[in-house]
Design an enzyme around this catalytic site. Structure first.
Site, PDB file in Angstrom:
ATOM      1  N   ARG A 177      88.528 -61.788  69.823  1.00 31.52           N
ATOM      2  CA  ARG A 177      88.512 -63.530  69.831  1.00 31.52           C
ATOM      3  C   ARG A 177      88.393 -64.147  68.666  1.00 31.52           C
ATOM      4  NH1 ARG A 177      83.940 -65.091  70.797  1.00 31.52           N
ATOM      5  NH2 ARG A 177      82.774 -63.444  70.584  1.00 31.52           N
ATOM      6  N   LYS A 322      85.867 -65.399  77.758  1.00 33.03           N
ATOM      7  CA  LYS A 322      84.627 -65.863  77.604  1.00 33.03           C
ATOM      8  C   LYS A 322      84.542 -67.378  77.662  1.00 33.03           C
ATOM      9  CE  LYS A 322      81.337 -63.659  75.422  1.00 33.03           C
ATOM     10  NZ  LYS A 322      81.201 -61.581  75.761  1.00 33.03           N
ATOM     11  N   HIS A 341      73.574 -65.305  77.786  1.00 30.75           N
ATOM     12  CA  HIS A 341      74.455 -64.203  77.017  1.00 30.75           C
ATOM     13  C   HIS A 341      74.187 -62.788  76.980  1.00 30.75           C
ATOM     14  CE1 HIS A 341      77.140 -63.271  73.639  1.00 30.75           C
ATOM     15  NE2 HIS A 341      78.270 -62.564  74.652  1.00 30.75           N
ATOM     16  N   SER A 359      77.699 -60.028  69.867  1.00 29.48           N
ATOM     17  CA  SER A 359      79.220 -59.295  70.507  1.00 29.48           C
ATOM     18  C   SER A 359      78.431 -57.848  69.295  1.00 29.48           C
ATOM     19  CB  SER A 359      79.994 -59.457  69.778  1.00 29.48           C
ATOM     20  OG  SER A 359      81.617 -58.221  70.022  1.00 29.48           O
ATOM     21  N   LYS A 363      74.242 -54.854  74.183  1.00 26.24           N
ATOM     22  CA  LYS A 363      73.966 -55.775  75.625  1.00 26.24           C
ATOM     23  C   LYS A 363      74.754 -54.687  76.698  1.00 26.24           C
ATOM     24  CE  LYS A 363      75.998 -59.424  74.914  1.00 26.24           C
ATOM     25  NZ  LYS A 363      76.477 -59.205  73.044  1.00 26.24           N
ATOM     26  N   THR A 364      75.248 -54.010  76.377  1.00 27.43           N
ATOM     27  CA  THR A 364      76.099 -53.071  77.756  1.00 27.43           C
ATOM     28  C   THR A 364      76.131 -52.120  77.713  1.00 27.43           C
ATOM     29  OG1 THR A 364      78.557 -54.338  77.293  1.00 27.43           O
ATOM     30  CG2 THR A 364      78.585 -52.361  78.363  1.00 27.43           C
ATOM     31  N   ASP A 378      76.677 -58.667  79.914  1.00 24.27           N
ATOM     32  CA  ASP A 378      77.269 -59.529  79.543  1.00 24.27           C
ATOM     33  C   ASP A 378      77.005 -60.891  79.652  1.00 24.27           C
ATOM     34  OD1 ASP A 378      78.276 -59.617  77.055  1.00 24.27           O
ATOM     35  OD2 ASP A 378      80.547 -61.089  77.973  1.00 24.27           O
ATOM     36  N   ARG A 443      88.194 -51.379  73.865  1.00 21.30           N
ATOM     37  CA  ARG A 443      87.673 -52.385  75.241  1.00 21.30           C
ATOM     38  C   ARG A 443      87.706 -52.205  76.361  1.00 21.30           C
ATOM     39  NH1 ARG A 443      83.305 -56.010  74.107  1.00 21.30           N
ATOM     40  NH2 ARG A 443      83.735 -56.613  72.157  1.00 21.30           N
TER      41      ARG A 443
HETATM   42  N1  LIG Z   1      71.142 -47.708  68.459  1.00 21.99           N
HETATM   43  C1  LIG Z   1      72.271 -47.975  69.097  1.00 21.99           C
HETATM   44  N2  LIG Z   1      71.933 -49.335  70.318  1.00 21.99           N
HETATM   45  C2  LIG Z   1      73.083 -50.171  70.851  1.00 21.99           C
HETATM   46  N3  LIG Z   1      74.149 -49.307  70.525  1.00 21.99           N
HETATM   47  C3  LIG Z   1      74.343 -48.504  69.576  1.00 21.99           C
HETATM   48  C4  LIG Z   1      73.490 -47.859  69.070  1.00 21.99           C
HETATM   49  N4  LIG Z   1      74.071 -47.095  68.375  1.00 21.99           N
HETATM   50  C5  LIG Z   1      75.142 -46.942  68.141  1.00 21.99           C
HETATM   51  N5  LIG Z   1      74.876 -48.073  68.956  1.00 21.99           N
HETATM   52  C6  LIG Z   1      76.967 -48.632  69.404  1.00 21.99           C
HETATM   53  O1  LIG Z   1      76.561 -49.434  69.232  1.00 21.99           O
HETATM   54  C7  LIG Z   1      77.873 -50.198  70.561  1.00 21.99           C
HETATM   55  C8  LIG Z   1      77.488 -51.047  71.171  1.00 21.99           C
HETATM   56  O2  LIG Z   1      78.142 -51.878  71.773  1.00 21.99           O
HETATM   57  P1  LIG Z   1      77.942 -52.951  73.038  1.00 21.99           P
HETATM   58  O3  LIG Z   1      77.041 -52.264  74.214  1.00 21.99           O
HETATM   59  O4  LIG Z   1      79.088 -53.006  73.953  1.00 21.99           O
HETATM   60  O5  LIG Z   1      77.631 -54.388  72.391  1.00 21.99           O
HETATM   61  P2  LIG Z   1      77.369 -55.753  73.215  1.00 21.99           P
HETATM   62  O6  LIG Z   1      78.156 -55.333  74.665  1.00 21.99           O
HETATM   63  O7  LIG Z   1      76.299 -56.352  73.297  1.00 21.99           O
HETATM   64  O8  LIG Z   1      78.779 -56.610  72.552  1.00 21.99           O
HETATM   65  C9  LIG Z   1      78.113 -49.280  71.234  1.00 21.99           C
HETATM   66  O9  LIG Z   1      79.447 -48.221  70.540  1.00 21.99           O
HETATM   67  C10 LIG Z   1      76.938 -48.357  71.071  1.00 21.99           C
HETATM   68  O10 LIG Z   1      77.521 -46.740  71.293  1.00 21.99           O
HETATM   69  C1  LIG Z   2      83.683 -60.081  74.841  1.00 22.95           C
HETATM   70  C2  LIG Z   2      82.962 -59.821  73.306  1.00 22.95           C
HETATM   71  O1  LIG Z   2      81.529 -59.741  74.484  1.00 22.95           O
HETATM   72  P1  LIG Z   2      81.085 -58.453  73.510  1.00 22.95           P
HETATM   73  O2  LIG Z   2      81.101 -58.070  72.768  1.00 22.95           O
HETATM   74  O3  LIG Z   2      79.756 -59.423  73.737  1.00 22.95           O
HETATM   75  O4  LIG Z   2      80.918 -57.390  74.561  1.00 22.95           O
HETATM   76  C3  LIG Z   2      82.928 -60.893  73.342  1.00 22.95           C
HETATM   77  O5  LIG Z   2      82.452 -61.314  72.197  1.00 22.95           O
HETATM   78  O6  LIG Z   2      84.863 -61.519  72.591  1.00 22.95           O
HETATM   79 CA   LIG Z   3      79.399 -61.179  74.800  1.00 24.34          CA
HETATM   80 MN   LIG Z   4      79.037 -56.188  75.473  1.00 23.91          MN
END
Ligand SMILES: Nc1ncnc2c1ncn2[C@@H]1O[C@H](COP(=O)(O)OP(=O)(O)O)[C@@H](O)[C@H]1O
Ligand SMILES: C=C(OP(=O)(O)O)C(=O)O
Ligand SMILES: [Ca+2]
Ligand SMILES: [Mn+2]
Length: 659
Positions: A177, A322, A341, A359, A363-364, A378, A443
């Protein structure tokens, strides 16, 4: 609404080759031992064209033919079709010429569908002043994933099918972004309501400049042979559902939004009417640097009064999702609904947990939990009735994705899923999730029902646990702390994390960042407005707040290492089960956090970060440094009252680091 988005067959290859009566050619052994291949019944076609025409079965009409009884005079399919085109033409109208483009439905490559003469469309403009008015724009309306795959593969360089059936694509020069290029029109509607000035994500622009960019985007889209139009919904709460229209130039963008928004049933699409909000995505085309306010060739412009968003100069699909989230952060609080969020899931007993975080904080990853129902990864709403997901899909980071650690996300990467900017073997098409050569921010976007235990419809009761995720690159925050309500508010408003490389342009290394409400880039009102609503809801529902560090342990980024995902999962399990609520706690210095002395499945020595640092002096210095950063960041919020009583405000101010 249960049928929403997961209507059987919507994502299947149902009308494809294999099932459609093309008789398998068999070879039979004849008595003389010679193989003949003409023993099967011949195909029902005289020519190759005819054969190909057999390949595709006519789909059920999206407009069910209704009986003539009923209160309203039924309109014909033809009339409905015209109304739909008229609505899209109005969406794409040039404001300077006061006309919409001439539209025809379908793929321009199928010549037969292009009218040879100007049909008697009653919306055909009466005067035209440009050549583009002489042409037809083909509208590819709510195409299916299969159709979008074909469009992408034929016309968009960099589109490939991976070994598991996902559509690999490239987002172009921007792979994250561009928050510094996001602008909001400042006018009577927004002047008093929105958060402006220092710290605010709402960089202002005027209405005129918005219209200049809108015209630029619309002219670009109208100059094309074809545009993609998605009419979809946001928010699974039926009372607060928003209708969105996305006009874009790429099949990639259309498939992305097909996955990310809620997919209408044919009936819902038939009665769609006028959208509540429209996105014009002309991301391949830059904005004009001579245009007032433009500081780069990228501009993402939000006009709440007009209910429109314009995207120029970036093809990163996350801007659309977003951008709509920002709109919800404006619309929902007006209805006393809190936009969040956060990820969200629910246990077998109906216990709901929220996962806030910036980010890359998890969360995911953590809301996608094989032992729980996924409500969303999200974006959510919390109303008086409980929680609802805003979206119809998930958007997972896939850098270093592994089947063992994240099996549900791994398995969701199949036909229909958009895989952005990944690297794959040129022959086997197997994706190498460790490769960062295009970007670290690779992604996957997939419909939520690709997760086996998704909760459809994506709604749930009031949350029991509110988990704040921080990826602490300093390695001094404990892996888990139990928070008081005031502490929850303090950390919610602070929104600390280390920004992980990639999701925002230009960030190559993790760095400490504070983002109010764990989403300052998307909020529209002052952070204290959302915080007050969260406090009120948590108090009323008796929800418990937790701070979970998914970042570093045993030293800061560079010397320590990231907390192992299986340990974080064990911590989250203990929160869900309620066992952590009754654990023994001790209070940390500086941040005053209550940390458990034991968590099942997690080595006890890592629970207090001081134990994991070999250099205790370095630990103390780093702890004070981070504490100082928190204090400094919070200065901007000290003059705001949070909620109705001053008591909570004072408690929140006292809930930060103390030294
Ligand atoms: N201890 C941990 N807890 C959560 N995620 C972790 C951890 N260690 C590594 N990761 C990695 O960090 C990233 C978290 O990203 P994601 O869940 O997509 O975040 P968000 O959804 O908040 O943007 C993933 O690639 C995950 O595999
Ligand atoms: C798509 C997004 O969400 P997130 O990384 O929180 O999953 C972003 O922040 O661009
Ligand atoms: Ca997000
Ligand atoms: Mn996410």
């Amino acid at each position: 609404m249960a049928a929403n988005g997961n209507a059987n067959g919507e994502f299947s290859f149902g009308t494809g080759i294999a099932r459609n009566g093309l008789t398998k050619i068999q070879t039979h052994k004849k008595e003389n031992g010679i193989c003949h291949d003409d023993s099967a019944p011949p195909v029902k076609a005289q020519t190759i064209d005819e054969l190909h025409s057999l390949q595709k079965k006519k789909s059920a009409p999206t407009t069910p033919i209704k009986g003539t009884q009923g209160a309203f005079a039924p309109i014909s399919e033809e009339e409905r079709h015209q109304q739909q085109l008229q609505s899209i033409s109005a969406s794409l109208a040039s404001l300077t010429r006061e006309t919409g483009p001439k539209l025809v439905k379908g793929d321009p490559a199928r010549k037969a569908e292009t009218p040879k003469h100007v049909p008697h469309h009653h919306f055909t403009p009466t005067f035209n002043v440009s050549d583009s008015a002489l042409k037809f724009t083909h509208v590819l309306y709510n195409l299916s994933p299969g159709e979008l795959y074909e469009q992408a593969i034929k016309y968009e360089k960099g589109s490939f099918i991976t070994s598991t059936g996902a559509l690999a694509t490239l987002s172009g020069a921007k792979t994250g972004r561009s928050p510094r290029d996001k602008r909001v029109v400042r006018d009577e509607t927004t002047e008093d309501d929105l958060w402006w000035g220092k710290g605010s994500p709402n960089i202002e622009m005027d209405e005129h400049t918005f219209l200049v960019n809108r015209e630029r985007a619309v002219d670009y889209l109208n100059s094309l042979d074809k545009v993609f139009v998605n009419d979809q919904f946001l928010n699974w709460d039926p009372e607060n559902r928003i209708k969105v229209r996305i006009v874009s130039a790429r099949a990639y963008h259309s498939l992305f939004m097909h996955n990310m928004c809620i997919r209408p049933t044919p009936e819902e699409l038939e009665n769609f009417g006028t959208p509540d909000f429209t996105i014009y995505n002309a991301g391949q085309f830059p904005c004009n640097r001579y245009t007032h306010y433009m500081t780069s060739s990228t501009s993402i412009d939000l006009n709440l009064g007009r209910r429109e968003m314009v995207i120029l100069g970036t093809q990163y699909a996350g801007e659309m999702k977003k951008g709509l989230f920002s709109v919800m952060h404006f619309l929902m609080p007006k209805r006393q609904i809190l936009s969040l969020h956060s990820g969200c899931n629910m246990g077998k007993d109906g216990d709901v947990a929220l996962f806030f975080g910036l980010s890359g904080t998890g969360k995911t990853t953590l809301s996608t939990d094989h032992n729980r129902y996924l409500i969303g990864d999200d974006e959510h709403c919390w109303s008086d009735n409980g929680v609802s997901n805003i979206e119809g899909g998930c958007y997972a980071k896939c850098i270093d994705l592994s089947r063992e650690k994240e099996p549900d996300i791994w398995n969701a990467i199949k036909f229909g899923t958009v895989l952005e900017n990944v690297v794959f073997d040129e022959h086997t098409r197997e994706v190498d999730y460790s490769a960062k050569s295009v970007t670290e921010n690779t992604r996957a976007s997939y419909p939520i029902e690709y997760i086996p235990n998704a909760k459809i419809p994506c709604v749930g009761p009031h949350p029991k646990n509110v988990i704040l995720l921080a990826c602490d690159a300093f390695g001094v925050l404990p892996p888990v702390s139990k928070l008081s309500l005031a502490q929850t508010m303090y950390h919610f408003i602070s929104g600390y994390t280390a920004l992980v490389a990639g999701t925002e342009e230009g960030v190559k290394e993790p760095q400490a960042t504070f983002s109010a409400c764990f989403g300052a880039a998307f909020i529209m009102l002052h952070p204290t407005k959302y915080a007050a609503m969260l406090a009120e809801k948590m108090q009323k529902q008796g929800a418990t707040g937790w701070l979970v560090n998914t970042g570093w342990s045993g030293g800061r980024y560079g010397s320590g290492s990231r907390i192992k995902l299986p340990y974080t999962r064990k911590i989250i399990d203990a929160i869900h089960s309620g066992s952590l609520l009754t654990a023994n706690y001790k209070r940390t210095e500086v941040f005053g956090l209550d940390i458990p002395t034991e968590v099942e499945g997690v080595p006890s020595e890592i629970l207090d970060p001081v134990n994991t640092w070999s250099d205790k002096k370095a630990y103390q210095d780093t702890l004070l440094k981070l504490g100082g950063l928190f204090k400094k960041n919070f200065e901007t919020f000290t003059n705001y009252k949070i909620g109705k009583d001053n008591k909570l405000t004072e408690e929140i101010l006292a809930a930060g680091p103390n030294f």
